[in-house]
Motif scaffolding. Structure first.
Motif, PDB file in Angstrom:
ATOM      1  N   THR A   2     -16.063 -11.007  -1.988  1.00  0.00           N
ATOM      2  CA  THR A   2     -15.161 -10.211  -1.166  1.00  0.00           C
ATOM      3  C   THR A   2     -13.757 -10.221  -1.757  1.00  0.00           C
ATOM      4  O   THR A   2     -13.078  -9.200  -1.766  1.00  0.00           O
ATOM      5  CB  THR A   2     -15.120 -10.765   0.259  1.00  0.00           C
ATOM      6  N   VAL A   3     -13.349 -11.391  -2.270  1.00  0.00           N
ATOM      7  CA  VAL A   3     -12.024 -11.470  -2.888  1.00  0.00           C
ATOM      8  C   VAL A   3     -11.948 -10.526  -4.081  1.00  0.00           C
ATOM      9  O   VAL A   3     -10.962  -9.810  -4.265  1.00  0.00           O
ATOM     10  CB  VAL A   3     -11.715 -12.922  -3.307  1.00  0.00           C
ATOM     11  N   LEU A   4     -13.025 -10.488  -4.867  1.00  0.00           N
ATOM     12  CA  LEU A   4     -13.027  -9.572  -6.015  1.00  0.00           C
ATOM     13  C   LEU A   4     -12.952  -8.126  -5.549  1.00  0.00           C
ATOM     14  O   LEU A   4     -12.233  -7.313  -6.134  1.00  0.00           O
ATOM     15  CB  LEU A   4     -14.298  -9.773  -6.832  1.00  0.00           C
ATOM     16  N   LEU A   5     -13.688  -7.842  -4.481  1.00  0.00           N
ATOM     17  CA  LEU A   5     -13.637  -6.484  -3.933  1.00  0.00           C
ATOM     18  C   LEU A   5     -12.212  -6.158  -3.509  1.00  0.00           C
ATOM     19  O   LEU A   5     -11.719  -5.055  -3.742  1.00  0.00           O
ATOM     20  CB  LEU A   5     -14.573  -6.383  -2.722  1.00  0.00           C
ATOM     21  N   LEU A   6     -11.550  -7.162  -2.904  1.00  0.00           N
ATOM     22  CA  LEU A   6     -10.174  -6.955  -2.466  1.00  0.00           C
ATOM     23  C   LEU A   6      -9.272  -6.633  -3.640  1.00  0.00           C
ATOM     24  O   LEU A   6      -8.391  -5.781  -3.530  1.00  0.00           O
ATOM     25  CB  LEU A   6      -9.668  -8.212  -1.771  1.00  0.00           C
ATOM     26  N   ALA A   7      -9.499  -7.326  -4.765  1.00  0.00           N
ATOM     27  CA  ALA A   7      -8.676  -7.036  -5.934  1.00  0.00           C
ATOM     28  C   ALA A   7      -8.876  -5.589  -6.354  1.00  0.00           C
ATOM     29  O   ALA A   7      -7.911  -4.868  -6.629  1.00  0.00           O
ATOM     30  CB  ALA A   7      -9.035  -7.975  -7.070  1.00  0.00           C
ATOM     31  N   VAL A  14     -11.605  -2.512 -11.969  1.00  0.00           N
ATOM     32  CA  VAL A  14     -10.215  -2.981 -12.014  1.00  0.00           C
ATOM     33  C   VAL A  14      -9.575  -2.588 -13.335  1.00  0.00           C
ATOM     34  O   VAL A  14      -8.485  -2.002 -13.385  1.00  0.00           O
ATOM     35  CB  VAL A  14     -10.152  -4.514 -11.828  1.00  0.00           C
ATOM     36  N   LEU A  39      -4.438  -8.201  -8.828  1.00  0.00           N
ATOM     37  CA  LEU A  39      -3.674  -7.553  -7.765  1.00  0.00           C
ATOM     38  C   LEU A  39      -2.173  -7.683  -8.022  1.00  0.00           C
ATOM     39  O   LEU A  39      -1.408  -6.722  -7.885  1.00  0.00           O
ATOM     40  CB  LEU A  39      -4.055  -8.197  -6.429  1.00  0.00           C
ATOM     41  N   PHE A  96       0.800  -1.223   0.000  1.00  0.00           N
ATOM     42  CA  PHE A  96       0.000   0.000   0.000  1.00  0.00           C
ATOM     43  C   PHE A  96       0.829   1.268   0.000  1.00  0.00           C
ATOM     44  O   PHE A  96       0.429   2.286  -0.550  1.00  0.00           O
ATOM     45  CB  PHE A  96      -0.937  -0.002   1.211  1.00  0.00           C
ATOM     46  N   LEU A 130      -9.905  -3.079  -4.458  1.00  0.00           N
ATOM     47  CA  LEU A 130      -9.299  -2.205  -3.450  1.00  0.00           C
ATOM     48  C   LEU A 130      -7.794  -2.168  -3.615  1.00  0.00           C
ATOM     49  O   LEU A 130      -7.173  -1.105  -3.566  1.00  0.00           O
ATOM     50  CB  LEU A 130      -9.647  -2.708  -2.048  1.00  0.00           C
ATOM     51  N   GLY A 131      -7.219  -3.362  -3.824  1.00  0.00           N
ATOM     52  CA  GLY A 131      -5.777  -3.432  -3.961  1.00  0.00           C
ATOM     53  C   GLY A 131      -5.293  -2.620  -5.147  1.00  0.00           C
ATOM     54  O   GLY A 131      -4.340  -1.845  -5.045  1.00  0.00           O
ATOM     55  N   VAL A 132      -5.990  -2.777  -6.285  1.00  0.00           N
ATOM     56  CA  VAL A 132      -5.559  -2.056  -7.485  1.00  0.00           C
ATOM     57  C   VAL A 132      -5.702  -0.559  -7.271  1.00  0.00           C
ATOM     58  O   VAL A 132      -4.805   0.214  -7.609  1.00  0.00           O
ATOM     59  CB  VAL A 132      -6.368  -2.535  -8.713  1.00  0.00           C
ATOM     60  N   ILE A 133      -6.817  -0.153  -6.640  1.00  0.00           N
ATOM     61  CA  ILE A 133      -6.996   1.279  -6.382  1.00  0.00           C
ATOM     62  C   ILE A 133      -5.914   1.776  -5.425  1.00  0.00           C
ATOM     63  O   ILE A 133      -5.358   2.849  -5.583  1.00  0.00           O
ATOM     64  CB  ILE A 133      -8.390   1.557  -5.783  1.00  0.00           C
ATOM     65  N   GLY A 134      -5.616   0.947  -4.408  1.00  0.00           N
ATOM     66  CA  GLY A 134      -4.645   1.376  -3.417  1.00  0.00           C
ATOM     67  C   GLY A 134      -3.222   1.425  -3.944  1.00  0.00           C
ATOM     68  O   GLY A 134      -2.454   2.298  -3.583  1.00  0.00           O
TER      69      GLY A 134
END
Lengths: 471, 228, 118
Positions: free
Chosen positions: B71-76, B217, C86, A154, B78-82
């Motif tokens: 949730t895993v997709l949401l995490l992807a 994404v 990711l 992050f 979030l991760g890409v945005i972050g």
């Protein structure tokens, strides 16, 4: 009747709903609201999980919660054990402390995403602690892993990018192995429910496919449980990633993976005696390697990272031994590890040129004592139990080796303690809240063995994992 | 260098050989149905009221896994945005006229196919994930050919409402039937479009969530990946 | 039997790529190949001789294959896609910082640049 309200599914459902709503919180009140919602959620979940842990004490074999209302082997179930509920409580507690700590961090942008990732890491690990289904465990493992990847990269620095890509590659290969293990297990046993698999396996026996399955589960969970040589990603991550995230890694993803290994190895496979020696040696090598590496480190963060790997190795030895005493040791060592390493990492983020800040000296002392499993820390009992378990099973070589490398651990920890203690800096008030809270908790924990009921609780914690016929 | 390759080959061949051998001897290919499978084949239609057993398992029996999956997709996302910072979009070469005009014809058709797949997810092969991918591909094509970005806020809101809906339907099950994701709506007749209780509703929510997540994404990757 | 070997070979090829290649994008491709292999393996574990898709149809009465692995694979595919996205984002981040996606060069730069630890 009121106890029925402490349904862990309620916690998971509400937490997920709140995370999903993150863009809305942000649109309504900016990142302040996102922060406030997360803090409230973590506090609520901590209290809620205490309730769940209390409810779990009433079910010695573990509380089964059906999802979707289907009969156990056909629907997913949660298998809530006292052990899992306690660890899950700690995860939410550490998450709470971490987000308090992170409130003074302004370089984590976009902040709402950061909080959402923290929530999901805690949620994924508590799911791993609570679930009773093998494939569901895999799903939660992946949730935890992805949240960990996201958090670890992050900060978008050189170091984090480098550490994270190594972590991702290892963890993803591991997850492929995990799926192969599940394929073998499902093909052979025809079930995905852990308790059902345990029963079916008794009639099938440890055939070749099952041995392979155990090995692949070891690879699958070994990366996150930090077993040598799958733990080579960890020191870099522990060095570059912000300390509040590391505290959550230690209490969350690493413990959850160790717990998953406990579920598979002890509960489902029932400690196959043929492979026991190998597993013990893997644990010992992990411990020895980590302690030797930690001894030669020049940066405190890295030394701590290796020390943490060493602790993971000890927990692995205790779990793999799988006897009654060893499981008690694993339970205590896990809690000890969460408390002490989290304290030290929170402080390590604030170390100046001359040493640790002066206003957190007492937590520092506690953290160091805990890290070497000395009184007043419950890890002391954990290590004693582990030694007793090894002696009882007759593994004297390992007994000596663990004692030897424990001395190495004490030596370098003492060295760091001396060089850090005399610091004169000051830690920001909001940030020092987290280590101080943890110190209070660990101080309270020390008195637990003197309370007469507590030994019953220990028995209760390991009860669901003991199989009849294993030692 | 050579040695490493040879060792890798040896490892791989050993892996394939050992696993294939033990699988074939203990779980022969095309073996009888397992206990779990027999139960599902016999009872799914009765218990969940839908003919597509895979959907029944994904959304009903193992619905909790699916919640984790979204949730895993949401995490992807979030991760890409972050991980990928926001950057000014670079000027990109204009797409070929064939693509530019083609997209206008194809875009609604792809969307329609996606919507059809998600609505019939409980009757025919398909469902929320597949449809989500199809719909997202329509948006992706749109973004690539017109080299514009869509309003990501709208996608984020869609996704968040759909996800929350799924989680809350699950929580509602606790109060309505004592179990998370309990199917508390009437099941209707087998083979009907309106049947299966909460299953089609959940699958539509999943479709919305997956499509908006995947679009997010891709859009972020196009933005963040642009070289400075 | 052939299906098992084919699926496992895909996993093997993926592992080989991961073990020997230095380019991060290639490594990710390897992981994704291994993922497909795993999914195929799961599906083939659930196969029944002469079985058809596990979807009830009016007037069709044939034995059905195991629906469970298919449901599991649906989940596994989505998880694989998510991880890949990711991981790609992290690779982009690596490229941004180091100017390369070759792992050995990245490691060399880390050791040389930071210097403080080996």
């Amino acid at each position: 009747m009121t106890l029925k309200l402490f349904d862990p599914m309620l916690m998971i459902g509400i937490s997920l709903a709140i995370v999903f709503l993150m863009p809305i919180w942000k649109a309504l009140g900016g990142k302040k609201l996102a922060w406030a919602v997360s803090v409230l959620l973590y506090a609520f979940n901590t209290l809620f999980m205490i309730g769940v842990a209390y409810r779990a004490t009433l079910y010695p074999e573990g509380l089964i919660i059906k999802i979707g209302g289907f009969k156990p082997p056909f629907g997913i179930v949660l298998h809530v054990t006292f052990w899992g509920a306690v660890l899950s409580t700690f995860v939410w507690f550490v998450a709470f402390l971490s987000i308090m700590y992170a409130s003074t961090r302004y370089d984590a942008e976009p902040a709402d995403v950061y909080y959402a990732l923290l929530t999901l890491l805690a949620l994924g690990s508590s799911g791993m602690f609570l679930t009773g289904d093998i494939f569901n465990l895999f799903v939660f493992t992946e949730i935890t892993a992805l949240a960990a990847f996201g958090l670890s990269a992050f900060m978008k620095k050189k170091g984090t990018a480098y550490a994270t890509i190594k972590y991702i590659i290892m963890a993803e290969v591991a997850s492929a192995f995990l799926l192969v293990a599940i394929a073998l297990l499902y093909g052979k046993l025809g079930t995905l429910n852990m308790l059902d698999a345990q029963q079916t396996l008794k009639t099938v026996g440890m055939t070749g496919a099952m041995v392979l399955s155990v090995l692949f589960f070891l690879v699958g969970y070994g990366v996150e449980a930090e077993i040598f040589p799958l733990n080579l990603w960890a020191p870099d991550v522990y060095k570059y990633v912000p300390e509040e995230v590391i505290a959550l890694f230690i209490s969350g993803s690493s413990k959850a993976a160790a717990f998953a290994w406990l579920r598979m190895w002890v509960m489902v496979f029932g400690v196959p005696q043929k492979m026991l020696q190998t597993m013990l040696w893997i644990g010992i090598v992990t411990f020895a390697f980590a302690e030797v590496m930690a001894y030669s480190q020049k940066s405190f963060r890295r030394a701590l990272g290796y020390a943490s790997l060493g602790q993971a190795g000890l927990v692995f030895v205790a779990i793999s031994l799988g006897s009654e005493l060893a499981l008690k040791a694993a339970f205590l060592l896990m809690i000890n590890h969460i408390l002490s390493e989290a304290i030290l990492f929170y402080i390590a983020g604030n170390i100046g040129e001359d040493g640790a800040p002066a206003n957190v000296r007492i937590p520092l002392v506690f953290g160091f004592l805990g890290a070497v499993s000395m009184p007043p820390f419950i890890g002391f009992w954990g290590k004693i139990f582990l030694f007793m378990a090894l002696a009882k099973a007759g593994y004297w070589v390992m007994f000596v080796l663990i004692a030897l490398f424990s001395i190495v651990e004490i030596a370098y920890m003492y060295k760091w303690f001396i060089s850090l203690y005399k610091g004169t800096g000051k830690m920001d008030l909001v940030r020092s809240f987290s280590p101080i809270m943890l110190t209070l908790v660990s101080f309270a924990m020390w008195f637990m063995p003197f309370v007469p009921k507590i030994m019953d609780l220990l028995d209760l914690a390991i009860k669901p994992f003991l199989q009849k016929g294993v030692m | 260098m050579r040695l490493k390759h040879i060792l890798a080959w040896v490892f791989v061949i050993l892996f394939v050989g050992v696993v294939a051998y033990s699988l074939q001897t203990e779980v022969p290919f095309g073996h009888d149905l397992t206990k779990l499978a027999k139960y599902y084949v016999d009872n799914t239609a009765k218990e969940t009221g839908i003919p597509n057993f895979v959907t029944a398992i994904v959304v009903s029996y193992r619905g909790f896994d699916t919640l984790g999956e979204v949730t895993v997709l949401l995490l992807a996302t979030l991760g890409v945005i972050g991980i990928l910072p926001w950057e000014k979009h670079e000027k990109v070469k204009k797409a070929h006229p064939v693509l530019l005009w083609g997209i206008r014809i194809v875009f609604p058709i792809i969307l329609l196919v996606g919507v059809y797949i998600v609505i019939h997810g409980h009757l025919t092969p398909g469902g929320g994930f597949q449809a989500g991918a199809v719909i997202a591909s329509a948006f992706m094509l749109y973004m690539v050919s017109l080299s514009t970005h869509l309003d990501l806020e709208a996608f984020a809101f869609t996704e968040s409402i759909a996800g929350t809906g799924f989680a809350l339907i699950g929580v509602a099950g606790i109060f309505a039937g004592g179990a998370f994701l309990y199917n508390f709506l009437p099941k209707g007749n087998l083979f009907d479009l309106f049947s299966g209780g909460i299953i089609p509703i959940v699958y539509i929510l999943i479709g919305l969530k997956v499509s908006s997540e995947l679009t997010e994404v891709v859009s972020h990757m196009m933005k963040g990946g642009a070289e400075q | 039997m052939m299906f098992y070997i084919a699926a496992l070979s895909l996993i093997g090829i993926g592992l080989y790529v991961v073990l020997t290649k230095k380019n991060l994008v290639k490594v990710l491709i390897g992981i994704s190949i291994a993922d497909s292999g795993v999914n195929l393996l799961l599906i083939s574990v659930g196969y029944l001789k002469g079985g058809t898709a596990p979807i009830l149809e009016k007037g069709l009465n044939k034995p059905m294959v195991d629906p469970v692995p298919q449901a599991l694979v649906l989940t596994a595919i989505v998880i694989g896609v998510a991880t890949l996205a990711l991981a790609m984002a992290v690779v982009i981040d690596v490229k941004r910082h180091f100017g390369t996606v070759e792992l050995d060069k990245v490691i060399k730069m880390m050791r040389g640049g930071d210097g403080s630890d080996a």
